[in-house]
Design an enzyme around this catalytic site. Structure first.
Site, PDB file in Angstrom:
ATOM      1  CB  SER A  75      -0.978   0.006   1.421  1.00 57.98           C
ATOM      2  OG  SER A  75      -2.018  -0.871   0.848  1.00 57.98           O
ATOM      3  CE  LYS A 114      -4.205   1.131  -1.052  1.00 59.22           C
ATOM      4  NZ  LYS A 114      -4.571   0.470   0.112  1.00 59.22           N
ATOM      5  CB  SER A 118      -4.761   1.724   3.623  1.00 57.96           C
ATOM      6  OG  SER A 118      -3.986   1.386   2.573  1.00 57.96           O
ATOM      7  CE  LYS A 136      -1.852   4.018   2.681  1.00 57.69           C
ATOM      8  NZ  LYS A 136      -1.792   2.853   3.604  1.00 57.69           N
TER       9      LYS A 136
END
Length: 385
Positions: A58, A61, A123, A225
């Site tokens: 993730s 992202k 997320s 993140k």
């Protein structure tokens, strides 16, 4: 001609400017890939297998968010726009997917403002796909656009297969490029950056919390993140600011959420306290040594750097740093101002030598015929070779 080396004591100067310095590893980490970067300069303070493409989970992202923010800046998207939730987004990234989700409802509409928080804080894979479809028509087309844009930004290790970080053999980026991406997000989009520090977000009555383990636990932490898949392990791209200095850390491959939390705090502490960027010379500054010249109207020529010279070192290594001027000399006249004629070598215990080009500070004209004859005779008498 022979290589001439002159090492001189150095008293640190001057002004910050981005020159990347690669230091060998002095910091130990169990992460499989890791990098510590100084935000202001982009200098790499520590690296472990940082340039090898890896599965970013993730953390990728961040690129999805960058694409959205650039679209907002370009006026093709607005924070107030309401976007449709397709069946593909709902099924692939929603509750049924078994991955992180915003819990968007099928065929509903969601504001871009909420979708961004769904990506950054929760997320949510469904939020990523809704945004991808709005910008490119399909997630696959958006992934291609992500890759193309990353390459335009110099993130050459990036290859994206989706908008979410879902495992795919064609979805990779290096830890170093993730750190560079983080730096771009912070530097170029400050008006939206506060979202990364928000601790929770509630959508459709479902409250979810930001997974970044540094938020609230490390003073100055305000992004970015997390990432996790079974294959890639637990990773984090994070940043913090203290006393006017900001650091970015990226690591991946930890074997548990607890290990990620522990390593995040340890690595960020080291980033703030153990490493520093040392400014050696301003752009165009003269060094203390002059190079000898043969057959010139002057016997020596001044030396200056081009770009600013900076090195990233552990603080304890700075005490034994040496700076040397190296050139093949004596230099043969004529010499033009700005001509590259040598290099500056910066060395410190345990670090690879770092080389920076040196340029002539002024013109040196060639002697006339009689002057050249006299210089040649003097050189022969001295036994030069």
């Amino acid at each position: 001609m022979r290589a001439i080396t002159s090492t001189f004591a150095f008293i640190a100067a001057l002004v910050l400017a981005p020159v990347l310095a690669h230091a060998q590893d002095h910091y130990e980490t169990e992460a499989t890939h890791a990098v510590i970067m100084d935000f202001e300069t982009g200098q790499v303070l520590f690296a472990k297998d940082a340039e090898t493409p890896m599965a970013p989970s993730s953390m990728s992202k961040m690129m999805t968010v960058l694409m959205v923010l650039e679209a907002i800046d370009a006026g093709t998207l607005s924070m107030d726009d309401e976007l449709p939730v397709s069946e593909y987004a709902w099924r692939t990234g929603g509750a049924a997917s078994g991955s992180s989700t915003m819990f968007l409802e099928l065929h509903s509409r969601a504001r871009v403002d909420d979708l961004l928080r769904g990506v950054i804080i929760q997320s949510g894979g469904d939020a990523c796909i809704v945004l991808a479809e709005a910008l490119s028509g399909s997630e696959a087309a958006f992934a291609d656009a992500m890759t193309a844009r990353a390459h335009e930004l110099g993130l050459m290790s990036a290859q994206f297969a989706n908008s979410t970080g879902w495992p795919d053999p064609d979805h990779n980026i290096s830890a170093l490029d993730l750190a560079r991406l983080a730096r771009i997000l912070i530097r170029d989009h400050p008006e939206y950056y506060g979202i990364w520090a928000e601790r929770e977000f509630t959508y459709n009555g479902i409250r979810q919390y930001n997974r970044n383990p540094l938020l609230g636990n490390f003073a100055g932490a305000d992004g970015l993140k997390t990432g996790h898949t079974e294959a890639a392990g637990y990773g984090l791209a994070a940043t913090a600011e203290r006393d006017g200095q900001r650091r970015i850390i990226v690591f991946n491959g930890m074997d548990s959420n607890r290990a990620r939390t522990s390593e995040a705090e340890r690595m960020m502490r080291a980033a703030m306290s153990d490493f520093a960027v040392y400014d050696l010379f301003d752009a165009g500054a003269a060094v203390d040594e002059r190079a000898t010249v043969f057959m010139g109207e002057a016997d020596t020529v001044g030396l200056q750097v081009g770009d600013a010279v900076q090195v990233a070192l552990q603080r304890r290594a700075r005490r034994n740093m040496t700076v040397s001027v190296v050139y093949d000399g004596p230099l043969m006249a004529p010499i033009a101002a700005g001509q590259e004629i040598g290099h500056l070598v910066v060395e410190a215990p345990g670090y690879d030598p770092q080389n920076f080009p040196l340029f002539a500070a002024e013109d040196v004209e060639r002697k006339g015929m009689f002057g050249r004859i006299g210089a040649a005779l003097a050189h022969m008498i001295r036994g030069g070779n």
